[in-house]
Design a protein around this motif. Structure first.
Motif, PDB file in Angstrom:
ATOM      1  N   TRP A  52      34.803 -64.145  27.934  1.00  0.00           N
ATOM      2  CA  TRP A  52      34.637 -63.239  28.451  1.00  0.00           C
ATOM      3  C   TRP A  52      35.451 -62.246  29.093  1.00  0.00           C
ATOM      4  CZ3 TRP A  52      28.889 -63.048  29.609  1.00  0.00           C
ATOM      5  CH2 TRP A  52      28.195 -63.090  29.016  1.00  0.00           C
ATOM      6  N   ILE A  53      36.112 -60.740  29.363  1.00  0.00           N
ATOM      7  CA  ILE A  53      36.229 -60.083  29.658  1.00  0.00           C
ATOM      8  C   ILE A  53      36.265 -58.935  30.555  1.00  0.00           C
ATOM      9  CG2 ILE A  53      38.620 -61.356  28.538  1.00  0.00           C
ATOM     10  CD1 ILE A  53      38.790 -58.167  26.987  1.00  0.00           C
ATOM     11  N   VAL A  54      36.401 -58.181  31.090  1.00  0.00           N
ATOM     12  CA  VAL A  54      35.892 -56.702  32.156  1.00  0.00           C
ATOM     13  C   VAL A  54      37.016 -55.810  31.761  1.00  0.00           C
ATOM     14  CG1 VAL A  54      35.401 -55.573  33.959  1.00  0.00           C
ATOM     15  CG2 VAL A  54      34.804 -58.746  34.244  1.00  0.00           C
ATOM     16  N   ILE A  55      36.532 -54.899  31.002  1.00  0.00           N
ATOM     17  CA  ILE A  55      37.166 -53.468  30.830  1.00  0.00           C
ATOM     18  C   ILE A  55      36.534 -52.595  31.057  1.00  0.00           C
ATOM     19  CG2 ILE A  55      38.666 -52.224  29.391  1.00  0.00           C
ATOM     20  CD1 ILE A  55      39.327 -54.363  27.664  1.00  0.00           C
ATOM     21  N   ASN A  56      37.880 -52.256  32.843  1.00  0.00           N
ATOM     22  CA  ASN A  56      35.973 -49.949  32.746  1.00  0.00           C
ATOM     23  C   ASN A  56      34.592 -50.616  33.095  1.00  0.00           C
ATOM     24  OD1 ASN A  56      38.356 -48.426  32.008  1.00  0.00           O
ATOM     25  ND2 ASN A  56      38.110 -48.609  30.101  1.00  0.00           N
ATOM     26  N   ALA A  57      34.604 -51.996  33.987  1.00  0.00           N
ATOM     27  CA  ALA A  57      33.298 -51.572  34.517  1.00  0.00           C
ATOM     28  C   ALA A  57      32.858 -52.231  33.692  1.00  0.00           C
ATOM     29  CB  ALA A  57      32.762 -51.085  35.412  1.00  0.00           C
ATOM     30  N   LYS A  58      32.928 -53.069  32.211  1.00  0.00           N
ATOM     31  CA  LYS A  58      32.288 -53.670  31.106  1.00  0.00           C
ATOM     32  C   LYS A  58      32.265 -54.400  30.949  1.00  0.00           C
ATOM     33  CE  LYS A  58      31.349 -49.053  29.714  1.00  0.00           C
ATOM     34  NZ  LYS A  58      31.439 -47.901  28.546  1.00  0.00           N
ATOM     35  N   VAL A  59      31.737 -55.597  30.474  1.00  0.00           N
ATOM     36  CA  VAL A  59      31.549 -57.036  30.546  1.00  0.00           C
ATOM     37  C   VAL A  59      31.756 -57.117  28.443  1.00  0.00           C
ATOM     38  CG1 VAL A  59      31.016 -59.074  30.427  1.00  0.00           C
ATOM     39  CG2 VAL A  59      30.902 -57.633  32.457  1.00  0.00           C
ATOM     40  N   TYR A  60      32.981 -57.771  28.019  1.00  0.00           N
ATOM     41  CA  TYR A  60      32.755 -57.709  26.154  1.00  0.00           C
ATOM     42  C   TYR A  60      33.114 -59.442  26.207  1.00  0.00           C
ATOM     43  CZ  TYR A  60      33.971 -53.520  26.546  1.00  0.00           C
ATOM     44  OH  TYR A  60      33.290 -51.580  26.879  1.00  0.00           O
ATOM     45  N   ASN A  61      31.814 -59.800  25.425  1.00  0.00           N
ATOM     46  CA  ASN A  61      32.440 -61.423  24.872  1.00  0.00           C
ATOM     47  C   ASN A  61      33.339 -61.246  23.429  1.00  0.00           C
ATOM     48  OD1 ASN A  61      31.810 -63.950  23.132  1.00  0.00           O
ATOM     49  ND2 ASN A  61      29.620 -64.123  23.788  1.00  0.00           N
ATOM     50  N   VAL A  62      34.351 -61.364  23.787  1.00  0.00           N
ATOM     51  CA  VAL A  62      35.626 -61.706  22.643  1.00  0.00           C
ATOM     52  C   VAL A  62      35.931 -62.566  22.379  1.00  0.00           C
ATOM     53  CG1 VAL A  62      36.446 -59.319  23.615  1.00  0.00           C
ATOM     54  CG2 VAL A  62      37.310 -61.452  24.600  1.00  0.00           C
ATOM     55  N   THR A  63      34.977 -63.616  22.617  1.00  0.00           N
ATOM     56  CA  THR A  63      35.371 -64.763  21.468  1.00  0.00           C
ATOM     57  C   THR A  63      35.562 -64.907  19.970  1.00  0.00           C
ATOM     58  OG1 THR A  63      33.636 -65.935  23.031  1.00  0.00           O
ATOM     59  CG2 THR A  63      34.108 -67.102  21.277  1.00  0.00           C
ATOM     60  N   LYS A  64      34.340 -63.751  19.305  1.00  0.00           N
ATOM     61  CA  LYS A  64      34.944 -63.855  17.752  1.00  0.00           C
ATOM     62  C   LYS A  64      36.298 -63.013  17.345  1.00  0.00           C
ATOM     63  CE  LYS A  64      29.838 -64.729  17.068  1.00  0.00           C
ATOM     64  NZ  LYS A  64      28.933 -63.449  17.329  1.00  0.00           N
ATOM     65  N   PHE A  65      36.667 -62.324  18.246  1.00  0.00           N
ATOM     66  CA  PHE A  65      37.523 -62.052  18.222  1.00  0.00           C
ATOM     67  C   PHE A  65      38.688 -62.260  18.329  1.00  0.00           C
ATOM     68  CE2 PHE A  65      40.233 -57.854  19.006  1.00  0.00           C
ATOM     69  CZ  PHE A  65      40.568 -57.657  17.721  1.00  0.00           C
ATOM     70  N   LEU A  66      39.251 -63.344  19.013  1.00  0.00           N
ATOM     71  CA  LEU A  66      40.163 -63.914  19.627  1.00  0.00           C
ATOM     72  C   LEU A  66      41.422 -63.749  18.326  1.00  0.00           C
ATOM     73  CD1 LEU A  66      38.953 -66.625  22.039  1.00  0.00           C
ATOM     74  CD2 LEU A  66      40.225 -64.407  22.707  1.00  0.00           C
ATOM     75  N   GLU A  67      40.574 -64.833  17.526  1.00  0.00           N
ATOM     76  CA  GLU A  67      41.951 -64.886  16.184  1.00  0.00           C
ATOM     77  C   GLU A  67      42.459 -63.584  15.658  1.00  0.00           C
ATOM     78  OE1 GLU A  67      39.700 -67.482  13.605  1.00  0.00           O
ATOM     79  OE2 GLU A  67      39.650 -69.299  14.725  1.00  0.00           O
ATOM     80  N   ASP A  68      41.295 -62.507  15.280  1.00  0.00           N
ATOM     81  CA  ASP A  68      42.008 -61.268  14.990  1.00  0.00           C
ATOM     82  C   ASP A  68      42.660 -60.363  16.237  1.00  0.00           C
ATOM     83  OD1 ASP A  68      40.587 -62.453  12.651  1.00  0.00           O
ATOM     84  OD2 ASP A  68      38.204 -61.606  13.100  1.00  0.00           O
ATOM     85  N   HIS A  69      42.514 -60.510  17.203  1.00  0.00           N
ATOM     86  CA  HIS A  69      43.348 -59.948  18.387  1.00  0.00           C
ATOM     87  C   HIS A  69      44.815 -59.698  17.631  1.00  0.00           C
ATOM     88  CE1 HIS A  69      45.167 -58.391  21.916  1.00  0.00           C
ATOM     89  NE2 HIS A  69      44.056 -57.845  21.519  1.00  0.00           N
ATOM     90  N   PRO A  70      45.403 -58.584  17.371  1.00  0.00           N
ATOM     91  CA  PRO A  70      46.866 -58.447  17.106  1.00  0.00           C
ATOM     92  C   PRO A  70      47.664 -58.611  17.763  1.00  0.00           C
ATOM     93  CG  PRO A  70      45.435 -56.218  16.655  1.00  0.00           C
ATOM     94  CD  PRO A  70      44.317 -57.393  17.902  1.00  0.00           C
ATOM     95  N   GLY A  71      47.746 -58.772  19.294  1.00  0.00           N
ATOM     96  CA  GLY A  71      48.437 -59.352  20.628  1.00  0.00           C
ATOM     97  C   GLY A  71      48.467 -60.686  20.387  1.00  0.00           C
ATOM     98  N   GLY A  72      47.844 -61.341  19.341  1.00  0.00           N
ATOM     99  CA  GLY A  72      46.745 -62.880  19.934  1.00  0.00           C
ATOM    100  C   GLY A  72      45.915 -62.878  21.265  1.00  0.00           C
ATOM    101  N   ASP A  73      44.962 -64.476  21.006  1.00  0.00           N
ATOM    102  CA  ASP A  73      44.201 -64.986  21.995  1.00  0.00           C
ATOM    103  C   ASP A  73      44.503 -65.106  22.826  1.00  0.00           C
ATOM    104  OD1 ASP A  73      46.145 -67.397  20.752  1.00  0.00           O
ATOM    105  OD2 ASP A  73      43.961 -68.232  20.689  1.00  0.00           O
ATOM    106  N   GLU A  74      46.283 -66.065  23.292  1.00  0.00           N
ATOM    107  CA  GLU A  74      46.533 -65.908  24.054  1.00  0.00           C
ATOM    108  C   GLU A  74      46.350 -64.415  25.900  1.00  0.00           C
ATOM    109  OE1 GLU A  74      47.858 -68.755  26.035  1.00  0.00           O
ATOM    110  OE2 GLU A  74      46.592 -69.758  24.255  1.00  0.00           O
TER     111      GLU A  74
END
Length: 134
Positions: free
Chosen positions: A23-45
């Motif tokens: 989970w990450i916090v961006i602009n005071a909103k919480v996102y569960n990005v677990t399913k997006f880790l593999e697809d993230h263009p910048g990599g999961d790290e």
């Protein structure tokens, strides 16, 4: 999103900090990005290193596209309690003891104004004597 948004503390969000639960916090909103880790263009790290903190600056510094911002909506899980995010402290350099540097440099300049012409004059006289005696 007609229903009331769930409010999370930073410590609750921080528990979701690995590849199987991210989970990450961006602009005071919480996102569960677990399913997006593999697809993230910048990599999961990149996403994993943004857990446990307000990742807004990291997100904005990259300059994400409008489609990336729209895609975030599907990962939205709630809001962050802003009182749980540590305030950013602005770096202030330690105070240096004040001493007058000008006096030191003025003194050196006065000595050099006297010694440099004297050295040039002495060199000129020495060359003159050396070339006449030869």
């Amino acid at each position: 999103m007609g229903e009331e948004a769930k409010i999370f503390t930073l410590s609750e969000v921080s528990e979701h900090n690995h590849a199987h639960d991210c989970w990450i916090v961006i602009n005071a909103k919480v996102y569960n990005v677990t399913k997006f880790l593999e697809d993230h263009p910048g990599g999961d790290e990149v996403l994993l290193s943004s857990t446990g903190k307000d990742a807004t600056d990291d997100f904005e510094d990259v300059g994400h596209s409008e489609s990336a911002r729209e895609m975030m909506e599907q990962y939205y899980v709630g809001e962050i309690d802003p009182t749980t995010i540590p305030k950013k402290t602005k770096y202030t350099p330690p105070k240096q003891p004040h001493y007058n540097q000008d006096k030191t440099s003025e003194f050196i300049i006065k000595i050099l104004q006297f010694l440099v012409p004297l050295a040039i004059l002495g060199l000129a006289v020495g060359i003159r004597i050396y070339t006449k005696s030869g």
